[in-house]
Design a protein around this motif. Sequence first.
Motif, PDB file in Angstrom:
ATOM      1  N   SER A 116      80.210  47.382  15.270  1.00 25.49           N
ATOM      2  CA  SER A 116      79.086  47.745  14.925  1.00 25.49           C
ATOM      3  C   SER A 116      78.067  47.112  15.697  1.00 25.49           C
ATOM      4  N   ASN A 117      76.901  47.549  15.890  1.00 23.58           N
ATOM      5  CA  ASN A 117      75.740  46.529  16.554  1.00 23.58           C
ATOM      6  C   ASN A 117      75.288  45.703  15.652  1.00 23.58           C
ATOM      7  N   TYR A 118      75.361  45.503  14.582  1.00 21.90           N
ATOM      8  CA  TYR A 118      75.185  44.218  13.694  1.00 21.90           C
ATOM      9  C   TYR A 118      76.428  43.217  13.955  1.00 21.90           C
ATOM     10  N   LYS A 119      75.826  42.030  14.179  1.00 26.70           N
ATOM     11  CA  LYS A 119      76.740  40.971  14.185  1.00 26.70           C
ATOM     12  C   LYS A 119      76.318  39.925  12.850  1.00 26.70           C
ATOM     13  N   ALA A 120      76.991  39.755  12.217  1.00 27.21           N
ATOM     14  CA  ALA A 120      76.826  38.983  10.797  1.00 27.21           C
ATOM     15  C   ALA A 120      76.942  37.553  11.235  1.00 27.21           C
ATOM     16  N   ASP A 121      77.722  37.171  12.292  1.00 29.11           N
ATOM     17  CA  ASP A 121      77.549  35.531  12.564  1.00 29.11           C
ATOM     18  C   ASP A 121      75.922  35.412  12.880  1.00 29.11           C
ATOM     19  N   ASP A 122      75.373  36.266  13.640  1.00 28.32           N
ATOM     20  CA  ASP A 122      73.915  35.989  14.106  1.00 28.32           C
ATOM     21  C   ASP A 122      72.809  36.602  13.406  1.00 28.32           C
ATOM     22  N   LYS A 123      73.398  37.335  12.203  1.00 28.21           N
ATOM     23  CA  LYS A 123      72.481  38.083  11.386  1.00 28.21           C
ATOM     24  C   LYS A 123      71.570  39.011  12.197  1.00 28.21           C
TER      25      LYS A 123
END
Length: 147
Positions: free
Chosen positions: A101-108
């Motif tokens: 995914s292009n979404y990184k939960a760590d960085d939000k």
Amino acid sequence: MKQFVFLLIVSFVLPLTTMAQKTKNGGDCEANLHLNNCIASLKPKGYRYLKSYKITDTDKKNLEYEYTFSKGTSYLISLEGANPTALSVNLYDNSGKLIASNYKADDKKYYSSVGLRVQRTGIYKIKFSPTNQKDPVCGAGVLGFKR
């Protein structure tokens, strides 16, 4: 007389083509421009162009495509738009498991590309969607590869 007819035709056709490019909220969608920029972004990263996707999802539907990926090949999905972080892209394997995914939960944070090295040949699903359901989406996605 020929010049008059030409000007008359141009004066009616140009406004119609401009209207066809308007989004529902009245803004212009430059999907072709975004597509060209997106394709150009692959080469400096060492990727070769495979497929492109125009993303003009003013109806807020998710856009989903399938593509056969080969084992041992690296793939990159690059996004371009007026606001690249307004686009989300998720990649699923043939069992429906999210693998990139292009979404990184760590960085939000949403990024303008996502890459992966495929471990198994098969059909993968690429799903584009708006990150904010209120705003229309206008952009492009490009799939590239390198071995």
